[in-house]
Design an enzyme around this catalytic site. Structure first.
Site, PDB file in Angstrom:
ATOM      1  N   GLU A 105       0.854  -1.189   0.000  1.00 20.60           N
ATOM      2  CA  GLU A 105       0.000   0.000   0.000  1.00 20.60           C
ATOM      3  C   GLU A 105       0.896   1.248   0.000  1.00 20.60           C
ATOM      4  O   GLU A 105       0.470   2.323   0.369  1.00 20.60           O
ATOM      5  CB  GLU A 105      -0.976  -0.006   1.171  1.00 20.60           C
ATOM      6  CG  GLU A 105      -0.368  -0.268   2.528  1.00 20.60           C
ATOM      7  CD  GLU A 105      -1.401  -0.310   3.640  1.00 20.60           C
ATOM      8  OE1 GLU A 105      -2.172   0.648   3.758  1.00 20.60           O
ATOM      9  OE2 GLU A 105      -1.424  -1.293   4.396  1.00 20.60           O
ATOM     10  N   CYS A 125      -3.357  -3.847   4.446  1.00 19.71           N
ATOM     11  CA  CYS A 125      -2.371  -4.828   4.937  1.00 19.71           C
ATOM     12  C   CYS A 125      -2.703  -6.263   4.536  1.00 19.71           C
ATOM     13  O   CYS A 125      -2.008  -7.202   4.931  1.00 19.71           O
ATOM     14  CB  CYS A 125      -2.255  -4.729   6.452  1.00 19.71           C
ATOM     15  SG  CYS A 125      -1.810  -3.085   7.011  1.00 19.71           S
ATOM     16  N   HIS A 163      -1.994 -10.416  12.378  1.00 20.98           N
ATOM     17  CA  HIS A 163      -1.507  -9.191  11.748  1.00 20.98           C
ATOM     18  C   HIS A 163      -1.118  -8.239  12.880  1.00 20.98           C
ATOM     19  O   HIS A 163      -1.953  -7.918  13.735  1.00 20.98           O
ATOM     20  CB  HIS A 163      -2.619  -8.595  10.874  1.00 20.98           C
ATOM     21  CG  HIS A 163      -2.331  -7.208  10.413  1.00 20.98           C
ATOM     22  ND1 HIS A 163      -1.150  -6.875   9.765  1.00 20.98           N
ATOM     23  CD2 HIS A 163      -3.051  -6.057  10.507  1.00 20.98           C
ATOM     24  CE1 HIS A 163      -1.172  -5.585   9.479  1.00 20.98           C
ATOM     25  NE2 HIS A 163      -2.306  -5.065   9.920  1.00 20.98           N
TER      26      HIS A 163
END
Ligand code: COA
Length: 384
Positions: A79, A111, A233
């Site tokens: 990103e 993400c 994450h």
């Protein structure tokens, strides 16, 4: 057919700032940053480094000539792309000396991009068993100086080769996923820094994890007893902790203690590096592999990309995985970095290269770097 991660490599820029020094400079109690947010250091890229150069570096750490011959697919999840049209993957063709007969492209979904790449690679290898895929996560996480998100910045890249008979992690092909239109984090095309509703993002993330874990258990008749480790994450390590805590009281005390202990091993590298956006989950995987993993362990991996897409999937660590991971190179990379003062970091943050910039190679301390911007085109070089 067994398909999964055959190799995994990592790159982090040479410079970092100390999180306690950042807290002091921002008049914040250091415990808020080290305990409340859960970070110790934050990687800082040089102006000549970007998503392309870091992707080249992580891939270069694992790619051999034999891998290149077998490559059929290259996907970059990012990103922090440097171009609205040309993909990061296309820039890598020369830098990595890759064969032309491959599909190369970039995936963007905050993400989640690298997980989208990994699952696409799985499908590709299942249809082309003699081929390999290279999946790279590469990002610079930037929220801006003196913003609440500043402590959750970072930079780096993780590269993975996906193939049949993988030597690191076999994917079980068990996966649940979901997508919702959510305004928790975004970066408009005009902005170098992200906008985030940080606390709301936390809530959505935890809700996605709970929803997907319920789904996974129902779909596969699974329980926590099936997994020794859950990886999350981790844009900052407190975030994963919040998801893990939702299991407390819902799994046995022994299982919760085991998951917590393994989670601590998975966040070691992230505490040292900070936010890798797309690479965060995979840096957690690498940290776990280097610091605690055992052969034949079943892992559950939670991927989340704001906006928002979540996916929960599982895999099995392969016997001999430790022989495929260059632990010395990874520890050298992490341990041989240089601390930058907060004032130098602030000054460097403002540097923005524009058309006509030529970078003096004598000032570069990296193998891959942005060498020039000519007619608004970014040109890259490799040095030894
Ligand atoms: N000692 C220990 N802990 C402390 C503390 C101290 N002195 N002071 C505060 N804390 C804790 C708080 O209790 C809180 O913990 P909790 O989240 O478990 O409740 C934590 O530190 C953060 O404090 P908070 O007041 O919520 O911080 P903040 O308003 O500065 O915001 C973020 C923190 C993470 C929300 C902010 O940095 C942010 O928005 N980052 C971007 C994150 C994002 O959106 N990422 C998206 C990626 S998926």
């Amino acid at each position: 057919m067994k398909i999964g991660i055959d190799k995994i490599g990592f790159y982090v820029p040479k410079d970092y700032i100390d999180i306690v020094e950042l807290a002091k400079a921002r008049n914040v109690d250091p415990n808020k940053f080290t305990i409340g947010i859960g970070q110790d250091k934050q990687a800082v890229p040089q102006p000549y480094q970007d998503a392309v150069t870091m992707a080249a570096s992580s891939a270069d750490s694992i790619l051999t000539d034999d891998d290149k011959k077998d490559l059929g697919l290259l996907i970059v999840g990012t990103e922090s792309s440097v171009d609205e049209s040309k993909s990061t993957a296309a820039f890598l063709m020369d830098l990595l000396d890759l064969p032309e007969d491959i599909r190369a492209f970039e995936i963007k979904q905050a993400c989640y991009g690298a997980t989208a790449g990994l699952q696409t690679a799985y499908d590709f290898v299942s249809q082309n068993p003699d081929k390999k895929a290279l999946v790279i996560a590469t990002d610079i996480a930037r929220y801006g100086i003196k913003t609440p998100g500043e402590v959750t910045q970072g930079a780096g890249s993780v590269a993975m080769i996906i193939s049949q008979n993988p030597r690191v992690l076999k994917l079980d092909h068990k996966s649940v996923y979901m997508t919702r239109n959510v305004g928790d984090f975004w970066r408009p095309t005009f902005s170098k820094t992200a906008f985030a509703r940080g606390k709301f993002s936390n809530e959505v993330y935890v809700d996605f994890f709970k929803t997907l874990w319920d789904k996974y258990q129902t779909k596969y008749d699974a329980t926590a007893a099936d997994f020794s480790t859950m990886l999350f994450h981790i844009p900052y390590t407190k975030m994963g902790t919040k998801a893990l805590r939702t299991l407390e009281g819902h799994v046995s005390d022994e299982k919760y203690a085991e998951l917590t202990e393994h989670y601590q091993a998975s966040i070691k590298f992230s505490r040292e590096v900070g936010n890798l956006y797309t690479g965060s989950l995979y840096l957690g995987l690498l940290s776990y592999l280097v610091n605690a993993a055992k052969a034949n362990e079943e892992l559950l991996l939670f991927s989340y990309g704001s906006g928002a897409v979540g996916e929960l999937y599982s895999g099995e660590i392969q016997p001999g995985f430790e022989k495929v991971i260059d632990q010395d190179a990874i520890m050298n990379l992490l341990n041989n970095r240089e601390k930058m003062s907060i004032s130098d970091y602030e000054k460097m943050y403002e540097i923005e290269y524009s058309d006509g910039t030529i970078v003096d190679p004598a000032t570069v301390d990296a193998k891959f770097y942005l060498s020039e911007i000519k007619e608004n085109e970014r040109l890259y070089k490799k040095q030894n």
